[in-house]
Design an enzyme around this catalytic site. Sequence first.
Site, PDB file in Angstrom:
ATOM      1  CG  ASP A  91      -2.253   0.511   1.047  1.00  0.00           C
ATOM      2  OD1 ASP A  91      -2.349   1.618   0.501  1.00  0.00           O
ATOM      3  OD2 ASP A  91      -3.223  -0.154   1.440  1.00  0.00           O
TER       4      ASP A  91
ATOM      5  CG  ASP B  13      -4.192   5.531   1.424  1.00  0.00           C
ATOM      6  OD1 ASP B  13      -5.154   4.777   1.617  1.00  0.00           O
ATOM      7  OD2 ASP B  13      -3.979   6.566   2.099  1.00  0.00           O
TER       8      ASP B  13
ATOM      9  CG  HIS C 107      -8.980  -1.288   4.306  1.00  0.00           C
ATOM     10  ND1 HIS C 107      -8.867  -1.138   2.938  1.00  0.00           N
ATOM     11  CD2 HIS C 107      -8.436  -0.178   4.850  1.00  0.00           C
ATOM     12  CE1 HIS C 107      -8.280   0.007   2.670  1.00  0.00           C
ATOM     13  NE2 HIS C 107      -8.006   0.612   3.814  1.00  0.00           N
ATOM     14  CG  ASP C 108     -11.132   2.427   3.809  1.00  0.00           C
ATOM     15  OD1 ASP C 108     -10.588   2.243   4.906  1.00  0.00           O
ATOM     16  OD2 ASP C 108     -10.559   2.956   2.831  1.00  0.00           O
TER      17      ASP C 108
ATOM     18  CD  GLU D 110      -8.722   5.072  -1.094  1.00  0.00           C
ATOM     19  OE1 GLU D 110      -9.642   4.762  -0.329  1.00  0.00           O
ATOM     20  OE2 GLU D 110      -7.725   5.713  -0.704  1.00  0.00           O
TER      21      GLU D 110
END
Length: 554
Positions: A98, A199, A328-329, A256
Amino acid sequence: MNKKWWHDKVAYQIYPKSFYDSNGDGIGDIPGIISKLDYLQDLGIDIIWLSPCYRSPLADQGYDISDYYDIDPRFGTMEDMERLIAEAKKRNMYILMDLVVNHCSDEHEWFKKACEDPDGKYGNFFYLRDKKEGELPTNWRSYFGGPVWEDLPGTSKQYLHLFHKKQPDLNWENPEVREEIYKNINWWLDKGLGGFRIDAIINIKKALPLRDYEPDRVDGLSSVHKMLADASGVGTFLGEMRDRTFKKYDAFSVGEVFNEKEEELPEFIGENGYFSTMFDFNETIFGGSEKGWYDAAPITPDDYKKCCFETQRKIGDIGFVSNIIENHDEPRGVSRYIPEGDCCPESKKMLAALNFMLRGLPFIYQGQELGMENVPFRSIEEVDDISSLDEYKVALEAGCTPEEALNAVRRFSRDNARTPMQWTSGENAGFTTGEPWLKPNPNYTSINAASQENDPDSVRSFYKKLISLRKNPEYKETIVYGTLEPLWEDRHNLMAYYRKGDKTLLVIGNYQRDMQSVTLPSPFRKILLNNYPDMTAEGLTVTLHSYQILILEL
Ligand code: TEU
Ligand code: CA
């Protein structure tokens, strides 16, 4: 479209803290991941994205990095990481890390040096402004609540943080910052990484000069989105990053990216785009409210269909989008996209196939392949995630009762996806022999990998079939590169589409509890996948069972 090495792959996201704990300290770790590589290989996974495991105070679970060249001891050592890359390679798998470079941690040495000498070199690594009594440099609200400005310890300045106050934003306008970032990316790529998930990357470009925007809540602050919509020129940074790093290695990168403008799509993911691909968040942002989670509208099957098709149309053959049901969000996809009360193996398989057969690169989030569900939180005390705690507060301040506020958290909490991976029906879901950092979902006794691995009718076995279908040499070309054409688009609670390449496939999902009939446009040759043992057909008329999904070859 020029073919790329990653187009026909299947990706899987691991949230290291909750995947598998090898040493009983209650925290998942890299040796734990290594011990589960065979599980992933058996499923058919090629690319693994690891949420951050760099050295970090874990204020935002690793999305606050204090050393980009080190692994956090709670997750393991650099040797473990190198071993993971090597073990993955042996299995023809690629590891993605990430890339969290919009911000670092306030415990990073750059930030410490900025505090010591805010007018020196490292002060310019961040966004610093002179502190004025009773006034903030701008009125932006951070993603995790409260103003984006915080006092810079030991100085008369304030620093900008779009996320948590322990996540100071890096100043991308400063070429020295960019050099440091590219150096680090290349250092990791030299270790043999397949690439990165990138990210929060849209946030790196601020609208300059910094200014106030229209307030949108009673706190008098304004959402960061207003500033981002006003910012232009992020592409200059992204193009430079691509050329200086990923491109030289033919590395994979998935951005993202929220709120990109449609006309910019070719620049983002077209040939020689900034990224290999980017996530489709159209379904996840549907129903969102400026006011907060408590005000968000639910999503219906018809909305879900509309969101998916909208993205597919927008992308066309410009590039490759990455499709997700959850990450995961986000809450668990099965709890979110399947109408309440209808979550069952059949409906989970239907959702899986509808998503998986879309054009693009499929990403599976850990536990999704088991049909893991949202967590029935009994009180806010059971929630750890900083974003959920803020949204709870926001809901209360807006006049919700504690139960209503908790309901909003139950629906959207990031912890829904962060509870330990459910490996077995044994203690702590087989995740740890110690005390898990976050309690497992109590349904692990019935939903777990061990009970599904050898059951040919399990959700996991269905995912395995979907993956092997994508890799089947006979259908691969069509599933990976074929066009997508919606069919019967206006039919209520039905989602159907063609995939057309050298074959013609038809995906039909009965997105409801009641049966529903359709008349096929032409006879079918073969049933490639069915979540029921049978299919009811009379001539061209097919009557689908509750949540039945069919993949037919016409
Ligand atoms: O998320 C960025 C982001 O904008 C949102 O998805 C955000 O997490 C959400 O609004 C909060 O509820 C990325 C990571 O995926 C997330 O885990 C990190 O917290 C965030 O960046 C900061 O690094
Ligand atoms: Ca551990």
